[in-house]
Each structure stands twice: as C-alpha cells, then as structure tokens.
Design a protein around this motif. Structure first.
Motif, mmCIF file in Angstrom:
data_model
loop_
_atom_site.group_PDB
_atom_site.id
_atom_site.type_symbol
_atom_site.label_atom_id
_atom_site.label_comp_id
_atom_site.label_asym_id
_atom_site.label_seq_id
_atom_site.Cartn_x
_atom_site.Cartn_y
_atom_site.Cartn_z
ATOM 1 N N GLN A 218 -2.345 7.528 -1.603
ATOM 2 C CA GLN A 218 -1.877 6.365 -2.370
ATOM 3 C C GLN A 218 -0.427 6.023 -2.027
ATOM 4 O O GLN A 218 -0.062 4.847 -1.939
ATOM 5 C CB GLN A 218 -2.007 6.631 -3.879
ATOM 6 N N ALA A 222 0.975 2.592 -0.642
ATOM 7 C CA ALA A 222 2.096 1.946 -1.336
ATOM 8 C C ALA A 222 3.217 1.629 -0.340
ATOM 9 O O ALA A 222 3.804 0.547 -0.383
ATOM 10 C CB ALA A 222 2.619 2.865 -2.442
ATOM 11 N N TYR A 225 1.998 -1.384 1.634
ATOM 12 C CA TYR A 225 1.728 -2.666 0.970
ATOM 13 C C TYR A 225 2.743 -3.087 -0.097
ATOM 14 O O TYR A 225 2.836 -4.274 -0.403
ATOM 15 C CB TYR A 225 0.311 -2.675 0.380
ATOM 16 N N ASN A 226 3.485 -2.137 -0.691
ATOM 17 C CA ASN A 226 4.490 -2.570 -1.673
ATOM 18 C C ASN A 226 5.539 -3.412 -0.960
ATOM 19 O O ASN A 226 6.184 -2.933 -0.030
ATOM 20 C CB ASN A 226 5.182 -1.365 -2.324
ATOM 21 N N PRO A 227 5.700 -4.676 -1.347
ATOM 22 C CA PRO A 227 6.589 -5.551 -0.569
ATOM 23 C C PRO A 227 8.069 -5.303 -0.817
ATOM 24 O O PRO A 227 8.476 -5.004 -1.934
ATOM 25 C CB PRO A 227 6.196 -6.953 -1.041
ATOM 26 N N MET B 1 5.609 7.705 -4.408
ATOM 27 C CA MET B 1 5.562 6.235 -4.485
ATOM 28 C C MET B 1 4.171 5.792 -4.925
ATOM 29 O O MET B 1 3.178 6.314 -4.434
ATOM 30 C CB MET B 1 5.896 5.636 -3.113
ATOM 31 N N LYS B 2 4.152 4.858 -5.860
ATOM 32 C CA LYS B 2 2.853 4.354 -6.334
ATOM 33 C C LYS B 2 2.702 2.887 -5.957
ATOM 34 O O LYS B 2 3.700 2.168 -5.855
ATOM 35 C CB LYS B 2 2.780 4.499 -7.851
ATOM 36 N N LEU B 3 1.470 2.473 -5.756
ATOM 37 C CA LEU B 3 1.229 1.058 -5.466
ATOM 38 C C LEU B 3 1.654 0.240 -6.671
ATOM 39 O O LEU B 3 1.154 0.458 -7.785
ATOM 40 C CB LEU B 3 -0.266 0.854 -5.232
ATOM 41 N N ASN B 4 2.597 -0.706 -6.494
ATOM 42 C CA ASN B 4 2.954 -1.564 -7.618
ATOM 43 C C ASN B 4 2.035 -2.782 -7.652
ATOM 44 O O ASN B 4 1.192 -2.967 -6.761
ATOM 45 C CB ASN B 4 4.447 -1.933 -7.583
ATOM 46 N N TYR B 6 2.520 -5.909 -7.073
ATOM 47 C CA TYR B 6 2.599 -6.826 -5.924
ATOM 48 C C TYR B 6 1.870 -6.231 -4.713
ATOM 49 O O TYR B 6 1.167 -6.928 -3.977
ATOM 50 C CB TYR B 6 4.061 -7.106 -5.557
ATOM 51 N N GLY B 7 2.085 -4.923 -4.510
ATOM 52 C CA GLY B 7 1.436 -4.237 -3.400
ATOM 53 C C GLY B 7 -0.082 -4.295 -3.535
ATOM 54 O O GLY B 7 -0.796 -4.561 -2.568
ATOM 55 N N ILE B 10 -1.271 -7.841 -2.799
ATOM 56 C CA ILE B 10 -1.236 -8.128 -1.350
ATOM 57 C C ILE B 10 -2.362 -7.384 -0.642
ATOM 58 O O ILE B 10 -3.077 -7.956 0.183
ATOM 59 C CB ILE B 10 0.146 -7.751 -0.747
#
Lengths: 519, 35
Positions: A218, A222, A225-227, B1-4, B6-7, B10
């Motif tokens: 994950q 992240a 893809y986290n911009p 880190m975690k997918l937020n 916005y991520g 997208i």
C-alpha cells in the motif's frame, strides 16, 4: 516493388502493433519515471500528453501506413514520396528507417539480459547473492562493466545477445503472417497473463515484515499515486511525462507505418490505432505500475527504492526485483515469469523495429525476404556488437540518447509537417476517418495540425535546454570520464555513418532507373 | 505512507478509464472483425 505480404487477420495486426508498443519500458521505465516525478501528479501531464500528442500521432502514423497499403509502399521512404513530390522527401523519410534500425541494435542487447536472467532465475544463479550491492555487482559483471566472482567476462551476455539476434532473424525470415503475427498471437496474451499473475502476487504480499509496517504494498501504491501537486509547476515533469508517452507508444519511428502498410487497402485506422494505444496503456499504467515499485517499497521501503530508482530503470528490473525473488516463496518461478514477461515485451518490439529496414531492402532492391533478412542480420551484428562490448564506456547510452530520445521527436515533427501541412490537413483527415469503425471528433484535426507540432517543438527545445544547461550534458560531453570519450565519438560516428549509408542506398536504384530511361 | 483520497481517486479513475477503453476497443474490434 516487392510482392505484397498481408496480415492474416485484423486482430493479428492489432496484437503485433500492440507488441510493438508494449516494451520493457512499460514495466521498468514508467514506474521509475512516475515515482521520480511527483507520483500521482505525474499522471496528470502524462494523460495530457497521451491525449494531445500520443494518440493523435498514433492515428497519424496508422493512416500513413494506410496510404502505404493502397500504394503498395512499406517504408516511410516510399510513403513520403507519395506525400510530398519533392526529391528531398525520400531522404527525410529515410530517417524513419535508419533510426528504427539503430534503435534495435542496442535494444537487442538489453533484450538479451532479460533472456539470460530468465535462465538465471530457473537455475537459481542469483539466489544466494544477498545484498543490493552484490546484486548490482552481479549485473555489472554480467554486462562486462567489471569482472569478479560472478562473471569473469561478458561472454555469457554475448552468448545471450547472439541467441537474441538469431531468434529475431528467424521470426523475421518467417514473414509477416507466419512469423510476426504468430509471435504476437503467442507472446501478447502470455505477456498479459504473466503480468496479471505478478500483480496478484504483489497485491497479496501485504506487509512482508510486520515489524516494519510502513514497508508495504500500500505504501508503494501511495508513493506512486499520492499527488505532489507542487511538482506540476516544474517544466521537467511535463517533459518527462511527454517523453514517456513517446517512448512507450513507439511513435516517431517507422514501425507503425510499415506494419499498417501490410493491411488491406480499405482498412479502419481509427479503432485499430486507439486499440493499440489502449493496450499499451493498460499494460503500462494498470499492470506495469502495479508490479516493480509497490513490491520494491514493500521490501526495501520508500527511501531505498527512491535511491534504486535514481540509478535508473534497469536497477529496478535487474537489481531490486532479483533480490525480492530470493526472499519470496517460489521466487525462482516468479523470477522466471518476470524476466520472461520482459523478454516477450522486448521481442515483440524488436521484430517490429527491424521490419522497416527489411521492407526497405525488399522494395528498393527487389530482394526476396531471405536475402533481405540475411543482410539485415549482418547489419544487426556489425552495429550491435560494439553496443554489447562497450557498455562500460557509455557506447550504448549514446545510442539511447540520440536515437531513443532525440531522433524520435525530430522524426515525429518531420512526419506531422510533411503529412498534415504539405500533403494537406483535409486529405490527412480523410485518410484517418475513411472506413473508420469509430468516429474521431473533429477537434483532433486541429490537435494533429497545430497542437502536436507545437508540443513536439516545446518538447525538443525543453530537452535541448535541459541538457545544454546541465553539468552532465550528453551533447557537450560534460562530466564524462576521459577514457569514455573515444568510444562516445565512435558511437556518434557509427550512427551518422548508418544514416548516410541508408541515404546512399536510396540513391542507387534511382540512378539505375534514370540510366535505364536514358538508354 | 498511506494512500490519501487524491491518490485513491487518481489511481481508481485512471485504471477504470484505461481498462474501460481497452475492453471497449477489443469488444468493438471483435464485433467488426472482417477477414
């Protein structure tokens, strides 16, 4: 003119064209570029470049091939003669043939690494290598960059390279429908299947070391893809995204036109072009982005993965990934699947890249396929050998810079000017939309005619500015070790020689024709 | 880190869009395939 070959089926042509586009870059270069350039924010300029430059150029090149199919011409040299009745047109078109040939001579060297690493995986050659540093030494010793405990010379790589040249020559000798199309029917579904197997394996890894919970799949996703929207303000990110689109779609070469010219005269190019682009994007964004980076972050963490990515795409594919295969259950099997996937991606691209030159020899000199393939094989060997032998002197990197970065964009710009401006925008649009199975919105007429050349000029100027102002300028040879300079000049001279050689070859049959007319 | 958020948006939207076009194209090609 040579006797015209044809694709046996439309789906065969699409798979071969997708095989041309889907290469090693989809699985190695894209994730590294995305991670280096702002993660999710990179995707925004990437999609903009895809819509405003990638897909329109793909359509443009397919429709040039359609003209070739009608006029029974199979190279950008002879297609340019139809588009522009000017003596210079065939020489401009020859860039498309020469650059693909110079592309494939170094591409086959890299392809040979994937084949040999497949064997290494099965044999377990790197299973006890251990650290990242040792795995890098394994790669460098294999490439002949240094010698040591793993390999004392580059003979193993040279053997792999010879096998790769032989495989390519054999497939090309078999012809369009019996060789290239059959390869595409086998390699493309297998490639997608292998990639799906690896994605499932990666996504089920979770957090390999529970004591380090931040190192997980994950986290990798992240990071990808986290911009980081602040990166959108950097011109270099837009350049990297546009460059990736160019590289990944295999546009700005002569391959799409040659492949499309073997289709029936009244073909649809709108749907087939879009299908090719969408297959490539599926393999790149959905599959390619879900393997190497997420798994590297899960095992090494973001900081180390970032350091590996900074060293280049090959370090991810040939250093980080093999280490991971030593750590997971059935690692040898998954390693073989990973390198076989890269091998198939490389093979379908290399046969495509070699095709324009074979078509050129056949249509200009009336050679049969066997003779044309044999001559091409000799050139592959002569120009490929220094690329394989002088890796440590930056020979291959020079080829990659001038051909894989600069020449593609220059040729794409020439194509758009000759086709959309000199031949005529409306005639180009008729070729593109005639017999189409989907409707292309009229706005793409303006995109192809105005936006695409503008994009290409900005891309080219940006790269030149970026390189010339850098402390490590490839063009000005800044910061290059003294011992590499003679080899770099040798690479440059060999490239120029080949472009001139093709230009001279073009001249020969025309002289003969003129002499015959005079007689 | 975690997918937020916005991520996540997208990632899901780019995958859906690309897969959607990919599937549609092959459906259309197979439907219109003429030998």
């Amino acid at each position: 003119m040579s006797q015209r070959e044809l694709w046996a089926t439309r789906i065969g042509l699409i798979l071969a064209m997708a095989g041309n586009a889907v290469g090693m870059g989809n699985f190695l270069r894209f994730p590294a570029q995305a991670a280096k350039n702002g993660g999710g924010a990179f995707i925004i300029p990437y999609f903009i470049a895809l819509i405003l430059m990638g897909v329109p150029l793909m359509w443009l090149e397919w429709s040039m091939g359609k003209i070739g199919a009608r006029e029974k011409r199979h190279t950008t040299i002879s297609i340019f003669e139809v588009l522009w009745k000017n003596p210079i047109s065939k020489y401009l078109g020859s860039i498309g043939v020469s650059l693909t040939m110079m592309f494939v001579v170094y591409y086959m060297v890299i392809e040979s690494w994937t084949l040999m690493y497949t064997f290494f995986s099965i044999k377990g050659s790197f299973m006890n290598v251990g650290s990242i540093e040792n795995m890098r030494n394994f790669l460098y010793q294999f490439q002949g960059v240094e010698s040591g405990e793993f390999f004392s010379s580059d003979l193993t790589m040279l053997l792999g390279w010879i096998i790769i040249v032989a495989i390519n020559v054999y497939i090309l000798y078999r012809g369009v429908s019996q060789g290239i199309e059959k390869l595409a029917y086998i390699a493309m579904p297998l490639l997608i299947l292998f990639a799906i197997i690896l994605v499932i394996r990666v996504f089920t890894l979770g957090t390999p070391d529970p004591s380090v919970p931040e190192n997980s799949v994950q986290s990798g996703l992240a990071w990808l893809y986290n911009p980081d929207f602040s990166k959108l303000a950097f011109f270099s990110v837009w350049l990297a995204a546009a460059g990736q689109i160019f590289y990944t779609l295999s546009i700005g070469q002569g391959t799409v036109q040659t492949y499309a010219s073997y289709a029936p005269e009244k073909q649809d190019v709108a749907l087939t072009g879009l299908t090719t682009a969408s297959t490539n994007e599926f393999c790149e964004v959905v599959l390619g982005g879900s393997i190497a980076i997420p798994v590297a972050v899960a095992y090494f963490g973001i900081q180390t993965t970032m350091l590996i990515a900074q060293k280049g795409s090959f370090d991810i594919g040939f250093v980080a990934m093999p280490i991971i295969f030593t750590k997971i259950p059935l690692g040898a099997l998954f390693g073989a699947i990973w390198f076989l996937l890269l091998f198939f991606a490389g093979l379908t691209s290399s046969v495509a890249l070699t095709s324009p030159f074979i078509a050129f020899l056949r249509e200009k000199f009336g050679l049969n396929r066997t003779k044309a393939v044999l001559l091409t094989g000799i050139i592959l060997f002569l120009f490929g050998l220094p690329n394989a032998l002088f890796i440590k002197f930056g020979y291959l990197d020079q080829y990659d810079f001038w051909i894989g970065t600069v020449a593609l964009v220059v040729f794409a710009l020439i194509e758009v000017i000759v086709y959309a401006w000199i031949y005529g925008g409306e005639k180009m649009w008729e070729e593109l939309t005639g017999n189409a199975d989907i409707r292309i919105p009229r706005i793409f007429y303006y995109v192809i005619k105005y936006i695409v050349p503008l994009y290409l000029i900005i891309l080219l100027s940006g790269w030149l500015y970026q390189d010339l102002s850098s402390d490590k300028s490839e063009i000005l040879l800044k910061g290059i070790e003294e011992e590499k300079i003679p080899y770099i000049w040798l690479a440059r001279i060999s490239l120029i020689s080949f472009f001139l050689f093709v230009a001279v070859l073009i001249k020969i049959p025309f002289r003969k024709k003129e002499e015959a007319n005079e007689a | 880190m975690k997918l937020n958020i916005y991520g996540l948006i997208i990632m899901i939207s780019s995958w859906t869009l690309i897969t959607g076009i990919f599937v549609y194209c092959y459906y259309k090609v197979l439907k219109t395939e003429k030998k």
